[in-house]
Write a protein that holds these residues in place. Structure first.
Motif, PDB file in Angstrom:
ATOM      1  N   ALA A 104     -39.407  23.187 -14.930  1.00  0.00           N
ATOM      2  CA  ALA A 104     -39.308  23.008 -13.484  1.00  0.00           C
ATOM      3  C   ALA A 104     -39.400  24.315 -12.713  1.00  0.00           C
ATOM      4  N   LEU A 105     -39.236  25.451 -13.383  1.00  0.00           N
ATOM      5  CA  LEU A 105     -39.330  26.736 -12.705  1.00  0.00           C
ATOM      6  C   LEU A 105     -40.693  26.942 -12.054  1.00  0.00           C
ATOM      7  N   TYR A 106     -41.697  26.241 -12.521  1.00  0.00           N
ATOM      8  CA  TYR A 106     -43.073  26.441 -12.051  1.00  0.00           C
ATOM      9  C   TYR A 106     -43.557  25.263 -11.220  1.00  0.00           C
ATOM     10  N   ALA A 107     -42.621  24.572 -10.578  1.00  0.00           N
ATOM     11  CA  ALA A 107     -42.965  23.442  -9.714  1.00  0.00           C
ATOM     12  C   ALA A 107     -42.255  23.591  -8.379  1.00  0.00           C
ATOM     13  N   ASP A 108     -42.826  23.013  -7.334  1.00  0.00           N
ATOM     14  CA  ASP A 108     -42.211  23.023  -6.012  1.00  0.00           C
ATOM     15  C   ASP A 108     -41.312  21.816  -5.795  1.00  0.00           C
ATOM     16  N   LEU A 109     -41.609  20.738  -6.496  1.00  0.00           N
ATOM     17  CA  LEU A 109     -40.878  19.485  -6.313  1.00  0.00           C
ATOM     18  C   LEU A 109     -40.909  18.709  -7.618  1.00  0.00           C
ATOM     19  N   ILE A 110     -39.791  18.070  -7.944  1.00  0.00           N
ATOM     20  CA  ILE A 110     -39.724  17.212  -9.120  1.00  0.00           C
ATOM     21  C   ILE A 110     -39.638  15.766  -8.657  1.00  0.00           C
ATOM     22  N   VAL A 111     -40.537  14.946  -9.150  1.00  0.00           N
ATOM     23  CA  VAL A 111     -40.534  13.530  -8.808  1.00  0.00           C
ATOM     24  C   VAL A 111     -39.863  12.748  -9.924  1.00  0.00           C
ATOM     25  N   VAL A 112     -38.857  11.980  -9.546  1.00  0.00           N
ATOM     26  CA  VAL A 112     -38.170  11.088 -10.483  1.00  0.00           C
ATOM     27  C   VAL A 112     -38.623   9.668 -10.144  1.00  0.00           C
ATOM     28  N   GLY A 113     -39.518   9.128 -10.956  1.00  0.00           N
ATOM     29  CA  GLY A 113     -40.123   7.838 -10.661  1.00  0.00           C
ATOM     30  C   GLY A 113     -39.169   6.674 -10.855  1.00  0.00           C
ATOM     31  N   PRO A 114     -39.618   5.455 -10.518  1.00  0.00           N
ATOM     32  CA  PRO A 114     -38.752   4.270 -10.607  1.00  0.00           C
ATOM     33  C   PRO A 114     -38.165   4.051 -11.996  1.00  0.00           C
ATOM     34  N   ALA A 115     -38.979   4.231 -13.030  1.00  0.00           N
ATOM     35  CA  ALA A 115     -38.483   4.010 -14.391  1.00  0.00           C
ATOM     36  C   ALA A 115     -37.447   5.053 -14.775  1.00  0.00           C
ATOM     37  N   ALA A 116     -37.690   6.309 -14.417  1.00  0.00           N
ATOM     38  CA  ALA A 116     -36.723   7.368 -14.716  1.00  0.00           C
ATOM     39  C   ALA A 116     -35.427   7.160 -13.938  1.00  0.00           C
ATOM     40  N   CYS A 117     -35.531   6.628 -12.728  1.00  0.00           N
ATOM     41  CA  CYS A 117     -34.330   6.337 -11.944  1.00  0.00           C
ATOM     42  C   CYS A 117     -33.460   5.285 -12.631  1.00  0.00           C
ATOM     43  N   GLY A 129     -31.279  19.734 -15.449  1.00  0.00           N
ATOM     44  CA  GLY A 129     -32.290  20.769 -15.621  1.00  0.00           C
ATOM     45  C   GLY A 129     -33.007  21.146 -14.350  1.00  0.00           C
ATOM     46  N   GLY A 130     -33.440  20.150 -13.598  1.00  0.00           N
ATOM     47  CA  GLY A 130     -34.241  20.428 -12.417  1.00  0.00           C
ATOM     48  C   GLY A 130     -33.443  20.888 -11.222  1.00  0.00           C
ATOM     49  N   LEU A 131     -32.340  20.188 -10.933  1.00  0.00           N
ATOM     50  CA  LEU A 131     -31.562  20.481  -9.735  1.00  0.00           C
ATOM     51  C   LEU A 131     -30.664  21.700  -9.922  1.00  0.00           C
ATOM     52  N   PHE A 132     -29.942  21.747 -11.047  1.00  0.00           N
ATOM     53  CA  PHE A 132     -28.944  22.799 -11.228  1.00  0.00           C
ATOM     54  C   PHE A 132     -29.487  24.025 -11.964  1.00  0.00           C
ATOM     55  N   GLN A 133     -30.268  23.818 -13.020  1.00  0.00           N
ATOM     56  CA  GLN A 133     -30.770  24.966 -13.761  1.00  0.00           C
ATOM     57  C   GLN A 133     -31.909  25.654 -13.022  1.00  0.00           C
ATOM     58  N   ALA A 134     -32.894  24.878 -12.575  1.00  0.00           N
ATOM     59  CA  ALA A 134     -34.066  25.471 -11.925  1.00  0.00           C
ATOM     60  C   ALA A 134     -33.918  25.567 -10.417  1.00  0.00           C
ATOM     61  N   GLY A 135     -32.983  24.822  -9.836  1.00  0.00           N
ATOM     62  CA  GLY A 135     -32.786  24.872  -8.392  1.00  0.00           C
ATOM     63  C   GLY A 135     -33.930  24.300  -7.595  1.00  0.00           C
ATOM     64  N   ARG A 136     -34.581  23.281  -8.123  1.00  0.00           N
ATOM     65  CA  ARG A 136     -35.707  22.668  -7.437  1.00  0.00           C
ATOM     66  C   ARG A 136     -35.282  21.363  -6.761  1.00  0.00           C
ATOM     67  N   PRO A 137     -35.903  21.018  -5.638  1.00  0.00           N
ATOM     68  CA  PRO A 137     -35.594  19.737  -5.005  1.00  0.00           C
ATOM     69  C   PRO A 137     -36.120  18.576  -5.841  1.00  0.00           C
ATOM     70  N   LEU A 138     -35.394  17.473  -5.796  1.00  0.00           N
ATOM     71  CA  LEU A 138     -35.771  16.271  -6.538  1.00  0.00           C
ATOM     72  C   LEU A 138     -36.067  15.151  -5.559  1.00  0.00           C
ATOM     73  N   LEU A 139     -37.147  14.441  -5.789  1.00  0.00           N
ATOM     74  CA  LEU A 139     -37.475  13.253  -5.006  1.00  0.00           C
ATOM     75  C   LEU A 139     -37.279  12.038  -5.887  1.00  0.00           C
ATOM     76  N   PHE A 140     -36.234  11.258  -5.582  1.00  0.00           N
ATOM     77  CA  PHE A 140     -35.935  10.054  -6.341  1.00  0.00           C
ATOM     78  C   PHE A 140     -36.672   8.877  -5.708  1.00  0.00           C
ATOM     79  N   CYS A 141     -37.538   8.264  -6.500  1.00  0.00           N
ATOM     80  CA  CYS A 141     -38.358   7.149  -6.020  1.00  0.00           C
ATOM     81  C   CYS A 141     -37.844   5.858  -6.645  1.00  0.00           C
ATOM     82  N   ALA A 142     -36.744   5.362  -6.132  1.00  0.00           N
ATOM     83  CA  ALA A 142     -36.133   4.161  -6.685  1.00  0.00           C
ATOM     84  C   ALA A 142     -37.030   2.957  -6.464  1.00  0.00           C
ATOM     85  N   PRO A 143     -36.938   1.951  -7.333  1.00  0.00           N
ATOM     86  CA  PRO A 143     -37.719   0.729  -7.135  1.00  0.00           C
ATOM     87  C   PRO A 143     -37.362   0.077  -5.804  1.00  0.00           C
ATOM     88  N   GLY A 144     -38.349  -0.481  -5.147  1.00  0.00           N
ATOM     89  CA  GLY A 144     -38.059  -1.216  -3.923  1.00  0.00           C
ATOM     90  C   GLY A 144     -38.837  -0.752  -2.714  1.00  0.00           C
TER      91      GLY A 144
END
Length: 276
Positions: A104-117, A129-144
């Protein structure tokens, strides 16, 4: 922040749906798609199982399936004409969060898709890993609801904490392009070190200086949880995206006793962009 590289962390059995969501988001903003396919080694059930031929054979099959899945994804994405790369990891459960954080250090945004949610184990590792270790924003795409990085209406959950301020900075370009941004505050305290004499005024002025069309909404909880109030208001204003800071309290406290972050992750049907 402009999103030029979007990382999609997907599990082995549910990757297709999540990759499609990430592909649509990358196409929407012209970003490079980086897919990180995660396969977690099956945990041994007994003290000596790691030496058992059946368990070792199962691990070998998992590795082979991972190799095949990577090839399938590369062929699929190549046919779309999108800029992309696909990497994979076969890891013990305890090490997955670290591997995600490194990637995640080499990304601007992490997408958490419906299945991962819906996969609690994988979701927890992505947050670690993404939010706390790398400090990257997460976009949670919940089903619906379909996720978008070009929302018309944004609900900004504001509580005058550094986590919320970080979310504002990470989502600034999104909010500048939106038709309206609603700064939502639930039971704000009118004290100098929190919200000031007029709760929400400071952040509203800050956003307005960036040309953002902003409204401050003061919401009473009336005995409801903050997460429930925010979700109801998001529905009322027709929000396409919720932006918020994550884990104002310690992760352990929220994991053990619950909190707004955990409730939003578990219950919301709206796309949520979180930062810490």
């Amino acid at each position: 922040m402009s999103f030029r590289t979007i990382l999609s962390v997907v599990g082995m059995s549910q990757g297709d749906r999540d990759v499609q969501v990430a592909t649509d988001l990358c196409s929407e903003v012209g970003a490079h798609l980086s897919v990180f396919l995660v396969a977690m080694a099956p945990p041994p059930t007994g003290r000596y199982e790691t030496l058992a031929p059946a368990w070792l054979e199962h691990r070998d099959r998992c590795r082979q399936e991972l190799t095949e899945k990577v090839e399938q994804l590369r062929n699929r994405l190549a046919s779309i004409g999108l800029s992309f790369d696909v990497e994979s990891i076969f890891s013990d459960f305890a090490g997955v969060g670290y591997d995600i954080g490194e990637r995640a250090l080499y990304a601007d945004l992490i997408v958490v898709g419906p299945a991962a949610c819906e996969d609690e184990d994988l979701k927890r590792q992505i947050v670690a890993g993404g939010l706390f270790q790398a400090g990257r924003p997460l976009l949670f795409c919940a089903p619906g609801k379909t996720a978008t990085l070009k929302p018309k209406t944004v609900l900004l959950a504001w509580d005058s904490r550094p986590q919320a301020a970080r979310a504002v900075r990470d989502a600034l370009e999104i909010m500048k392009a939106a038709g309206s941004v609603h700064v939502a505050m639930v039971d704000p305290a009118s004290v100098p070190r929190a919200s000031g004499d007029e709760p929400g005024a400071d952040v509203a002025v800050y956003l307005a200086r960036h040309g953002i069309r902003v409204t401050v909404d003061i919401l009473p909880s009336t005995g409801r949880s903050v997460a429930a109030v925010l979700q109801k208001h998001a529905l009322e204003i027709g929000a396409d995206l919720i932006v918020m800071g994550a884990y104002g309290h310690s992760r352990l406290r929220e994991f053990m006793f619950g909190g707004t972050t955990r409730a939003m992750l578990d219950e919301t049907s709206f796309p949520v962009l979180m930062a810490h």
